[in-house]
Design an enzyme around this catalytic site. Structure first.
Site, PDB file in Angstrom:
ATOM      1  N   GLU A  19       9.487   1.946  10.620  1.00  0.00           N
ATOM      2  CA  GLU A  19      10.454   2.864  10.468  1.00  0.00           C
ATOM      3  C   GLU A  19       9.959   4.274  10.557  1.00  0.00           C
ATOM      4  OE1 GLU A  19      13.717   2.743   9.816  1.00  0.00           O
ATOM      5  OE2 GLU A  19      13.718   0.378   9.717  1.00  0.00           O
ATOM      6  N   LYS A  55       0.729  -1.240   0.032  1.00  0.00           N
ATOM      7  CA  LYS A  55       0.087   0.003  -0.001  1.00  0.00           C
ATOM      8  C   LYS A  55       0.895   1.268   0.175  1.00  0.00           C
ATOM      9  CE  LYS A  55      -2.129   3.113   2.576  1.00  0.00           C
ATOM     10  NZ  LYS A  55      -2.158   4.290   1.784  1.00  0.00           N
ATOM     11  N   CYS A  97      13.428  11.439   6.185  1.00  0.00           N
ATOM     12  CA  CYS A  97      13.270  11.039   7.426  1.00  0.00           C
ATOM     13  C   CYS A  97      14.745  11.410   8.379  1.00  0.00           C
ATOM     14  CB  CYS A  97      12.942   9.651   7.743  1.00  0.00           C
ATOM     15  SG  CYS A  97      13.795   8.488   6.909  1.00  0.00           S
ATOM     16  N   GLU A 109       9.119  16.764  15.218  1.00  0.00           N
ATOM     17  CA  GLU A 109       9.421  16.414  13.741  1.00  0.00           C
ATOM     18  C   GLU A 109       8.660  17.573  13.038  1.00  0.00           C
ATOM     19  OE1 GLU A 109       8.293  13.180  11.339  1.00  0.00           O
ATOM     20  OE2 GLU A 109      10.295  12.892  10.400  1.00  0.00           O
TER      21      GLU A 109
HETATM   22  P1  NAD Z   1       2.072   8.812   7.351  1.00  0.00           P
HETATM   23  O1  NAD Z   1       2.348   7.876   8.520  1.00  0.00           O
HETATM   24  O2  NAD Z   1       1.066   9.873   7.386  1.00  0.00           O
HETATM   25  O3  NAD Z   1       1.482   7.753   6.242  1.00  0.00           O
HETATM   26  C1  NAD Z   1       2.408   6.759   5.928  1.00  0.00           C
HETATM   27  C2  NAD Z   1       1.371   5.556   5.411  1.00  0.00           C
HETATM   28  O4  NAD Z   1       0.622   5.118   6.189  1.00  0.00           O
HETATM   29  C3  NAD Z   1       0.850   6.122   4.095  1.00  0.00           C
HETATM   30  O5  NAD Z   1       0.487   4.874   3.053  1.00  0.00           O
HETATM   31  C4  NAD Z   1      -0.682   6.187   4.689  1.00  0.00           C
HETATM   32  O6  NAD Z   1      -1.758   6.062   3.814  1.00  0.00           O
HETATM   33  C5  NAD Z   1      -0.656   5.070   5.768  1.00  0.00           C
HETATM   34  N1  NAD Z   1      -1.365   5.334   6.938  1.00  0.00           N
HETATM   35  C6  NAD Z   1      -2.020   6.456   7.478  1.00  0.00           C
HETATM   36  N2  NAD Z   1      -2.773   6.117   8.463  1.00  0.00           N
HETATM   37  C7  NAD Z   1      -2.887   4.945   8.594  1.00  0.00           C
HETATM   38  C8  NAD Z   1      -3.450   3.905   9.578  1.00  0.00           C
HETATM   39  N3  NAD Z   1      -4.105   4.611  10.586  1.00  0.00           N
HETATM   40  N4  NAD Z   1      -3.173   2.546   9.595  1.00  0.00           N
HETATM   41  C9  NAD Z   1      -2.465   1.937   8.443  1.00  0.00           C
HETATM   42  N5  NAD Z   1      -1.921   2.826   7.243  1.00  0.00           N
HETATM   43  C10 NAD Z   1      -2.130   4.108   7.601  1.00  0.00           C
HETATM   44  O7  NAD Z   1       3.346   9.340   6.905  1.00  0.00           O
HETATM   45  P2  NAD Z   1       3.738  10.206   5.617  1.00  0.00           P
HETATM   46  O8  NAD Z   1       3.165  11.714   6.043  1.00  0.00           O
HETATM   47  O9  NAD Z   1       3.507   9.463   4.430  1.00  0.00           O
HETATM   48  O10 NAD Z   1       5.325  10.249   5.570  1.00  0.00           O
HETATM   49  C11 NAD Z   1       5.985  11.202   6.277  1.00  0.00           C
HETATM   50  C12 NAD Z   1       6.630  10.420   7.874  1.00  0.00           C
HETATM   51  O11 NAD Z   1       7.438   9.188   7.358  1.00  0.00           O
HETATM   52  C13 NAD Z   1       7.651  11.248   8.656  1.00  0.00           C
HETATM   53  O12 NAD Z   1       7.383  11.272   9.842  1.00  0.00           O
HETATM   54  C14 NAD Z   1       9.014  10.559   8.221  1.00  0.00           C
HETATM   55  O13 NAD Z   1       9.827  10.800   9.328  1.00  0.00           O
HETATM   56  C15 NAD Z   1       8.638   9.228   8.275  1.00  0.00           C
HETATM   57  N6  NAD Z   1       9.619   8.359   7.430  1.00  0.00           N
HETATM   58  C16 NAD Z   1      10.209   7.369   7.932  1.00  0.00           C
HETATM   59  C17 NAD Z   1      11.506   7.005   7.283  1.00  0.00           C
HETATM   60  C18 NAD Z   1      12.362   6.012   7.995  1.00  0.00           C
HETATM   61  O14 NAD Z   1      13.143   5.189   7.278  1.00  0.00           O
HETATM   62  N7  NAD Z   1      12.297   6.049   9.403  1.00  0.00           N
HETATM   63  C19 NAD Z   1      11.438   6.996   6.069  1.00  0.00           C
HETATM   64  C20 NAD Z   1      10.762   7.896   5.254  1.00  0.00           C
HETATM   65  C21 NAD Z   1       9.546   8.582   5.924  1.00  0.00           C
END
Ligand code: NAD
Length: 483
Positions: free
Chosen positions: A251, A176, A285, A387
């Site tokens: 992550e 997804k 990130c 963040e």
């Molecule tokens: P997000 O958590 O909003 O969404 C990530 C994914 O989760 C999306 O596909 C979203 O549709 C899904 N999602 C959202 N709510 C959900 C739920 N309740 N249940 C299941 N899936 C759900 O994150 P974002 O805004 O897309 O990305 C930014 C964040 O990602 C930042 O906090 C960043 O630090 C983090 N990030 C971490 C890494 C790492 O390797 N640690 C890498 C890239 C991004």
């Protein structure tokens, strides 16, 4: 020919399918603010169809020779490269990132991910143990139907980083991608058949996190989930998965320090700190959003840092020379601008940027924020603890190594840090003491795909990287016989 990107469909059981509930989301180009397509918003019935297809495909895929799984992954990497320009353009339009960045990082790394795990598929093995009375060995078996949930900042790179080990280890997959940036995942799914994957091995479901994402997290027949995204989302997935005791890899977010000692190689440290702060508009990130500078060089370093920041070429992401493009969405732009307002309320002094950017021309309605540098804030304010995930960096000075370490560790996150010094002993002491899963010495984001990757504290649970990911996507069994 790749499909047109106006309608982003699911891929289930080897076929492109519309969402059964008939729901769609709009897809917006963040550089222009214009809607340029629609995206399937999947529901429970789409998920069940994908689980059924994956379960049906699993026994044959699990039992296929590792060489066959490796060949499919390599073929997919070749196909990405065959359509390299299309993927680059699609990733830039969908995310707002400069086309040069998609060319240098996102798309080549996606192909490299697939190749790394093609290699891992054939080498991955168990361990042997021997003592006076017994001989034992371990077997590693795939879980069955597994899921990956990935974010919008590095859409194809992070999807392939998870999908490749899942498939290499013999699982069938439900991926997804983020609903904000679904296009390159959709293009990838159009190549799955040509790469040789049997129907049902790779399934792709689009849609909202709170909808299909949450349904995946709670589905009883998906025993393992690899997630990358925000810390709050990670907690929700962890909670939904707990009643099923699912295997979970998380992550999550970061608030990473870049630590510059007075003896650092000055120009390299300035370049590294600027890149760490602003790559991908600060939406990585691993970005260094807290710049800690030793007192003796603070003023000189600040001046050089601001000069380099000022020279960053902002503009249309599709412009070949652009280094700083659009924020991923209007909503995220407003979130980052509100964080800048908070920094001002907390007493921060804006040294540059601090507002949205007007680009003009085709991008006049796009979502841009100028690279922003802030000083004068203590470590214990929200700006320095939470963040922001945008082109915003704060500057703080430190007097000695102990203070640098205390500042570095004073957040709930622990993903990455970079330390700049010419003294090996200082670098190694800092590396040992910083609470983060990754420490770079005199570099930033220098990646070796074999190494463990992940965060401490609220930055995550578990590690990715070649062997760690293969371990995550398999269950270990110990077999013992007497000697
Ligand atoms: P997000 O958590 O909003 O969404 C990530 C994914 O989760 C999306 O596909 C979203 O549709 C899904 N999602 C959202 N709510 C959900 C739920 N309740 N249940 C299941 N899936 C759900 O994150 P974002 O805004 O897309 O990305 C930014 C964040 O990602 C930042 O906090 C960043 O630090 C983090 N990030 C971490 C890494 C790492 O390797 N640690 C890498 C890239 C991004």
């Amino acid at each position: 020919m790749l499909p047109k990107t106006e309608t982003v469909l699911n891929f289930i059981g080897g076929e492109m399918r519309e969402p059964q509930g008939g729901a769609w989301l709009e897809n917006t180009d963040p550089a222009t603010g214009k809607i340029y397509g629609r995206v399937a918003d999947s529901g429970a019935e789409d998920l069940q169809a994908a689980v059924d297809a994956a379960q049906a495909a699993f026994p044959a895929w699990r039992d296929a020779p590792a060489q066959q799984r490796a060949a499919c992954l390599r073929n997919l990497a070749d196909l990405i490269e065959k359509h390299f320009e299309d993927f680059i353009r699609a990733e830039s339009i969908d995310t707002g990132k400069p086309v040069a960045l998609a060319r240098a990082v996102d798309i080549p790394r996606s192909a490299a991910n697939l190749r790394a795990f093609a290699e891992a598929a054939v080498i991955f093995a168990g361990e042997e143990f021997e003592n006076e009375t017994s001989h034992s060995y371990t077997l590693r078996r795939p879980h069955g139907v597994v899921a990956t949930i990935s974010p919008w900042n590095l859409p194809l790179l992070l999807l392939t980083w998870k999908a490749a080990p899942a498939l290499a280890a013999g699982n069938c997959l439900i991926a997804k991608p983020s609903e904000v940036t679904p296009v390159t995942a959709f293009l990838l799914s159009s190549l799955i058949d040509a790469a040789g994957f049997p129907p049902g091995v790779f399934n792709l479901l689009h849609g909202r996190g709170a909808g299909i994402g949450a349904a995946i997290a709670a589905h009883p027949d998906i025993p393992a989930i690899s997630f990358t995204g925000g810390t709050e989302t990670g907690k929700a997935i962890y909670a939904a998965a707990a009643p099923h005791l699912k295997r979970i890899s998380l992550e999550l977010g970061g608030k990473n320090p870049t630590i510059v000692f007075a003896d650092a190689e000055f120009d390299a440290a300035v370049d590294g700190a600027v890149r760490a702060a602003f790559s991908n508009q600060g939406q990585i990130c691993l970005c260094g959003s807290r710049l800690l500078i030793e007192e003796g060089i603070y003023d000189q370093f600040k001046a050089a840092f601001l000069e380099k920041t000022d020279a960053i070429k902002t503009g249309d992401p599709l412009g070949a020379a652009t280094q700083h493009g659009a924020m991923v969405s209007e909503q995220h732009m407003h979130k980052v601008l509100s964080c800048i307002d908070l920094a001002k309320e907390e007493g921060g002094k804006i040294l540059c940027g601090g507002e949205s950017l007007q680009i003009g021309g085709r991008c006049k309605d796009g979502f841009f924020i100028a690279p922003t540098v802030i000083e004068g804030l203590p470590q214990n304010c929200r700006t320095n603890r939470e963040e922001i995930f945008g082109p915003v960096v704060t500057l703080q000075s430190f007097q000695n190594e102990a203070e640098a370490l205390a500042l570095a560790n004073a957040t709930e996150y622990g993903l990455a840090a970079s330390v700049w010094t010419q003294d090996d002993a200082t670098a190694e002491r800092m590396a040992a003491e910083i609470d983060s899963g990754i420490v770079w010495i005199n570099c930033w984001n220098l990646r070796d795909l074999n190494t463990p990757f992940g965060g401490m504290k609220k930055s995550g649970i578990g590690r990715e990287g070649k062997w760690r990911a293969m371990q995550f996507f398999t269950e270990e069994k110990t077999v013992t016989r007497p000697k």
